[in-house]
Structure formats: C-alpha cells, structure tokens
Enzyme design. Structure first.
Site, PDB file in Angstrom:
ATOM      1  CE  LYS A  22      -2.572   2.687   3.298  1.00  7.16           C
ATOM      2  NZ  LYS A  22      -1.324   3.354   4.018  1.00  7.16           N
ATOM      3  CG  ASN A  23       2.325   2.696   3.660  1.00  7.31           C
ATOM      4  OD1 ASN A  23       1.332   3.310   3.452  1.00  7.31           O
ATOM      5  ND2 ASN A  23       2.865   2.550   4.685  1.00  7.31           N
ATOM      6  NE  ARG A  93       0.290  11.285   7.272  1.00  3.65           N
ATOM      7  CZ  ARG A  93       0.175  12.680   7.537  1.00  3.65           C
ATOM      8  NH1 ARG A  93      -0.873  13.403   7.634  1.00  3.65           N
ATOM      9  NH2 ARG A  93       1.300  13.292   7.803  1.00  3.65           N
ATOM     10  CB  CYS A 117      -4.578   6.600  10.133  1.00  2.00           C
ATOM     11  SG  CYS A 117      -5.455   5.251   9.395  1.00  2.00           S
ATOM     12  NE  ARG A 122      -0.210  10.211  10.474  1.00  2.00           N
ATOM     13  CZ  ARG A 122      -0.375   9.096   9.607  1.00  2.00           C
ATOM     14  NH1 ARG A 122      -1.739   8.605   9.384  1.00  2.00           N
ATOM     15  NH2 ARG A 122       0.383   8.477   8.794  1.00  2.00           N
ATOM     16  CG  ASP A 125       6.749  20.101  10.374  1.00  2.00           C
ATOM     17  OD1 ASP A 125       6.205  19.050  10.193  1.00  2.00           O
ATOM     18  OD2 ASP A 125       7.892  20.361  10.974  1.00  2.00           O
ATOM     19  CG  ASP A 305       2.163   1.595   9.348  1.00  2.00           C
ATOM     20  OD1 ASP A 305       1.911   2.277  10.403  1.00  2.00           O
ATOM     21  OD2 ASP A 305       2.285   1.940   8.352  1.00  2.00           O
ATOM     22  NE  ARG A 397      -6.981   5.070   4.443  1.00  2.00           N
ATOM     23  CZ  ARG A 397      -6.130   5.554   5.285  1.00  2.00           C
ATOM     24  NH1 ARG A 397      -6.531   5.638   6.384  1.00  2.00           N
ATOM     25  NH2 ARG A 397      -4.873   5.751   4.719  1.00  2.00           N
TER      26      ARG A 397
HETATM   27  C1  UD1 Z   1       4.076   6.661   6.682  1.00  2.00           C
HETATM   28  C2  UD1 Z   1       3.142   5.483   6.311  1.00  2.00           C
HETATM   29  C3  UD1 Z   1       2.474   5.294   7.533  1.00  2.00           C
HETATM   30  C4  UD1 Z   1       3.511   4.979   8.691  1.00  2.00           C
HETATM   31  C5  UD1 Z   1       4.519   5.821   8.709  1.00  2.00           C
HETATM   32  C6  UD1 Z   1       5.768   5.591   9.651  1.00  2.00           C
HETATM   33  C7  UD1 Z   1       2.534   6.174   4.067  1.00  2.00           C
HETATM   34  C8  UD1 Z   1       1.507   6.513   3.310  1.00  2.00           C
HETATM   35  N1  UD1 Z   1       2.282   6.129   5.335  1.00  2.00           N
HETATM   36  O1  UD1 Z   1       3.388   7.789   7.395  1.00  2.00           O
HETATM   37  O2  UD1 Z   1       1.912   3.906   7.420  1.00  2.00           O
HETATM   38  O3  UD1 Z   1       2.935   4.464  10.064  1.00  2.00           O
HETATM   39  O4  UD1 Z   1       5.116   6.352   7.444  1.00  2.00           O
HETATM   40  O5  UD1 Z   1       6.396   4.491   9.040  1.00  2.00           O
HETATM   41  O6  UD1 Z   1       3.559   5.756   3.692  1.00  2.00           O
HETATM   42  N2  UD1 Z   1       6.835  14.363  11.235  1.00  2.00           N
HETATM   43  C9  UD1 Z   1       6.883  15.445  11.401  1.00  2.00           C
HETATM   44  N3  UD1 Z   1       6.699  16.334  10.217  1.00  2.00           N
HETATM   45  C10 UD1 Z   1       6.730  16.150   9.042  1.00  2.00           C
HETATM   46  C11 UD1 Z   1       6.550  14.735   8.707  1.00  2.00           C
HETATM   47  C12 UD1 Z   1       6.284  13.833   9.756  1.00  2.00           C
HETATM   48  O7  UD1 Z   1       6.958  15.972  12.373  1.00  2.00           O
HETATM   49  O8  UD1 Z   1       6.600  16.727   7.988  1.00  2.00           O
HETATM   50  C13 UD1 Z   1       6.523  13.258  12.162  1.00  2.00           C
HETATM   51  C14 UD1 Z   1       5.340  12.663  12.291  1.00  2.00           C
HETATM   52  O9  UD1 Z   1       4.419  13.222  13.323  1.00  2.00           O
HETATM   53  C15 UD1 Z   1       5.886  11.099  12.795  1.00  2.00           C
HETATM   54  C16 UD1 Z   1       7.166  11.071  12.328  1.00  2.00           C
HETATM   55  O10 UD1 Z   1       7.708  12.081  11.681  1.00  2.00           O
HETATM   56  O11 UD1 Z   1       6.182  11.331  14.369  1.00  2.00           O
HETATM   57  C17 UD1 Z   1       7.343   9.796  10.996  1.00  2.00           C
HETATM   58  O12 UD1 Z   1       6.406  10.400  10.273  1.00  2.00           O
HETATM   59  P1  UD1 Z   1       6.270   9.869   8.847  1.00  2.00           P
HETATM   60  O13 UD1 Z   1       7.380   8.921   8.378  1.00  2.00           O
HETATM   61  O14 UD1 Z   1       6.239  11.136   7.985  1.00  2.00           O
HETATM   62  O15 UD1 Z   1       5.031   9.034   8.425  1.00  2.00           O
HETATM   63  P2  UD1 Z   1       3.923   9.460   7.302  1.00  2.00           P
HETATM   64  O16 UD1 Z   1       4.704   9.478   6.124  1.00  2.00           O
HETATM   65  O17 UD1 Z   1       2.973  10.241   7.874  1.00  2.00           O
END
Ligand code: UD1
Length: 420
Positions: A22-23, A93, A117, A122, A125, A305, A397
């Site tokens: 999926k991801n 997302r 989710c 999340r 930035d 996950d 999803r």
């Molecule tokens: C992706 C996955 C999700 C998985 C997660 C962690 C997809 C579509 N989703 O989510 O299934 O649980 O990786 O493996 O691939 N953060 C910030 N600022 C940002 C981005 C992230 O502070 O701009 C923080 C988040 O709040 C979190 C951490 O970084 O604490 C990791 O998040 P991230 O790896 O970005 O997760 P997602 O891309 O949302």
C-alpha cells in the site's frame, strides 16, 4: 453500515498470497505524474486508497485505465489541472505525494492538507521545508496547500526526523530540480527504495535510497515505463501475527523475507517457529507464547504499522510485555478496544504495559484507524465467542480482500451489511 464479525478460536492453517505494498503504491501512482510517457504499474493492491488516488488523477485529466485488477496504465500527457479538491482525497493521508509530483513536473500544485488515519497531529512541515529549500513558495490557506515555483534547484536538505512521507515527497519533486539534491537523515523504509527504483526506471538519477543520504541529480525529462510494486510488509506481518495468535501454521507467499526481520525475530523470541524459504515465510505457532518487549522504530526497526497487531498478540502471551511507540505518540487508540475484548493493558506515556492472559473474549468493538482495525481482527481471531468490528472503512483502505484471504486459511469471518 458494515461490520466484520469473527467467531474466534479457529487455528489458521494454509498459505496466503500477499498483495503489493500500500505505502509504495500510494507513492508510485502519484509519482507516475512525473513521467512524460505512459506508465504501466503492476502488482497494485486492490484497496480503497489506490482507488481514491486514481479518481483524483482522473479528475486532473490524467488517463488511468486498469488493464486488470492489479495493473494500471497511467498517461499524464494530457493533464488539464494541477488542483485537487478536498472531497476527492479527504479520507487518505498519502494525497500529499500529489504535491511533490505536480510541483516537480509542472511547478504548481494545489492539494488539500492530508486526512487519513487519525493518530495524532501528523504534521507535514518537513515536506514543506523541503519544497521551499528547492525554491518553491508554499501557501497554506483554507485547508489547501498551494506550492508554486519558477524553477526548482537542487540543494542539501536535512530532515529533522527520518519521515517517510517527507523523504519520498522531496525525492519526487527533486527529480526535476536543476543540479543535485541531497536528502540527509532520509527514511530507509522499503517503499522509499521502491519509489526511487520506479523513478529510476523512468530515467531519474537517484542514488542511495535505503541509506541515510539520498542523492538526486535532476533530469529534464522522465519517460514512461513498466514497474512492479514490492509486496506489502505490513500485510505480510499482519498474517504472520494472525498465525501466531491462533497457534496456527501459515505460510505467507510472494514477500521479501528481509523486510520481515524485525517481526520474525520477535515471533521467534515468543516461541513461534519462523521458517524462511525463498520468497515465503512460514509461521508455526505455539501453545506457550512468551511475553517480550517491542519498540517501534524507523526501518529496519519494528514498524509502527505493526504495533497494534503485535499488542493484540502480546495480550495472550505468558507474562508482562512492554510495547514502546517511538514514531507516533498517539498510536494507542486501539487499546481501549482491546480492553473490551478482555486484554489487560495500561498505557503510560509512550509505553503500553501488557499483562498477558490465557484468553480474550469476543465483544463489539470499533476500529479507530487502519492498523487498529487490523489489531481487532487479529484479536478477534483468538477471542472466544463472536467479535463484531465496526468502522470497517479503515480496513478497506489498506487490506485487499481481508476476509476472503482469512477465510481461505480457516477463519470464520464475514462482513455484515445493516441498513441504517
Ligand atoms: C508513513 C506511512 C505510515 C507509517 C509511517 C511511519 C505512508 C502513506 N504512510 O506515514 O503508514 O505509519 O510512515 O512508518 O507511507 N513528522 C513531522 N513532520 C513531517 C512529517 C513527519 O513531524 O513533516 C513526524 C510524524 O509526526 C511522525 C514521524 O515524523 O512522528 C514519522 O512520520 P512519517 O514517517 O512522515 O509518516 P507518514 O509519512 O505520515
């Protein structure tokens, strides 16, 4: 309204084919916008997130045609718009990847702030900082992110957190940046590597995906191409845990066993037999599951996950286990639902203290997010009596034909439609 009901207590036995990741799919489908030729994407999982993205692409005027259930042809040569509306993508997302893809190729993108989710704030930035470092102007107003640039220029971008989303998004945009971009402290998850491999197949010059530093040398054009998506690490892990919790014997097929190392190690520590063979892993359960401590981490650590599903398993292990969540602080929403099934779990800060019990008991529960829903399915498979899980939209999803695949290995599970 739809529910999934499970009559628990049946051992799962047999083999299950794992779908495409999926991801990776939700990154690769938008990334195909970067191609100035036709892309054929194979091994796409048949899940709602993919359908939502395909709908969003079609609304931009991009020609998307399913050749079969798992193969999609994307031709973005006649794209008409770079603006996505809220209603098109509100439940997912990964719509944020449309920003990187449209900004990179067309230097303009308008995409709603992501939904999906709900386990904490999340933020995105880091994605925005990366785009700005490449030379884009970002404006966030009325829930919409607008990114524009005259041109993008390669630069060094250090990520404060190894965010999967930010790494992939910046990588997609930087493919068309002039010069060289380095993403430092990059995420190393398998889907980061898969997206880089896809873009390279189209003519991008990306090196180092899967390590801390990704180097992208900008190109003027990406051509079309064919690509097959990697297997889903989290779907595979969910079935491995389901095998363990039912003391079953299940082989997961078409996977990359290396991606499962962190889970295989924990299942072995708990007393299961985990046998790798080619692109399969067989999990043989034990009557005497032992407690263990788990901490989620970025890849190659234990994936966040799989945290809720693993907590379900630890709920029926002998002894006390600690589950520490290091990625998403608010990932514990599933706990109150597992308590309804009789689990004994206390949460203190980022740690769930899980006192294993001999058995869980079926109850009515609600999934609060995708992986929380998977945890309730896993728990329901082991619980005595009937478990009824509401809010199944989350499961749709991310899991392809979940009930069908579980039924084929012996689960008593069905979906019930109730007119409201
Ligand atoms: C992706 C996955 C999700 C998985 C997660 C962690 C997809 C579509 N989703 O989510 O299934 O649980 O990786 O493996 O691939 N953060 C910030 N600022 C940002 C981005 C992230 O502070 O701009 C923080 C988040 O709040 C979190 C951490 O970084 O604490 C990791 O998040 P991230 O790896 O970005 O997760 P997602 O891309 O949302």
């Amino acid at each position: 309204m739809e529910y999934i009901t499970i009559k628990g207590g049946k051992k799962l036995v047999g083999s299950v084919d794992i779908s495409g990741a999926k991801n990776a799919a939700v990154a690769i489908v938008p990334a195909a916008i970067a191609a100035q030729g036709v892309c054929i994407i194979e091994n796409l999982p048949a899940i709602k997130d993919v359908n939502v993205l395909v709908g969003a692409l079609r609304n931009l005027g991009i020609d998307c045609q399913f050749i079969d259930t798992h193969t999609l042809k994307i031709d973005s040569q006649n794209i008409k718009s770079c603006a996505i509306t809220y209603d098109q993508v509100k439940d997912m997302r990964a719509s944020y990847y449309l920003l990187g893809a449209l900004l990179g190729r067309f230097k303009h993108a308008q995409v709603p702030l992501p939904g999906g989710c709900n386990f904490g704030l999340r933020p995105i930035d880091l994605h925005m900082k990366g785009f700005e470092a490449l030379g884009a102007k970002i404006n966030i107003e009325h829930g919409m992110v607008t990114a524009t640039a005259e041109k993008l220029t390669g630069t060094n971008i250090y990520l404060d957190i190894s965010s999967v989303g930010a790494t992939i998004n910046i990588m997609i945009a930087a493919v068309y940046a002039e010069g060289v971009t380095h993403i430092e402290n990059a995420a190393k998850e398998p889907h980061v590597v898969d997206t880089a491999n896809f873009l390279n197949k189209l003519g991008a010059k990306i090196k180092g995906a899967g390590t801390d530093i990704i180097r992208i040398t900008g190109v003027e054009r990406l051509h079309g191409g064919e690509y097959s998506i990697i297997p889903d690490q989290i779907e595979a892990g969910t079935y491995m845990i389901a095998a363990a919790i039912t003391n079953g014997d299940v082989q997961v097929n078409h996977i990359i066993p290396k991606h499962m190392d962190s889970l295989s190690a924990k299942l072995t520590e708990m007393g299961c037999k985990v046998i790798e063979n080619g692109d399969t892993i067989r999990v043989i359960g034990t009557e005497n599951l032992q407690a263990c401590n788990v901490k989620t981490m970025f890849y190659p650590g234990f994936p966040t996950d799989l945290h809720p599903q693993m907590s379900a398993l630890l709920s029926v292990a002998n002894g006390t286990s600690l589950m520490t969540e290091a990625v998403f602080e608010h990932r514990f929403q599933y706990v109150k639902e597992l308590l309804r099934l009789g689990a004994n779990i206390k949460v203190e800060g980022r740690v769930a203290i899980i006192e294993g019990k001999n058995t869980l008991s079926g109850a009515q529960v609600t999934s609060t997010d995708l992986r929380a829903g998977a945890a309730l399915i896993v728990a329901g498979l082991a619980a005595h009596g009937t478990t009824s899980i509401g809010n199944v939209k989350y499961l749709d999803r991310g899991y392809e034909r979940f009930e069908e695949k579980l039924t084929a290995i012996g689960a008593d599970i069905s979906r019930v439609h109730i007119d409201e």
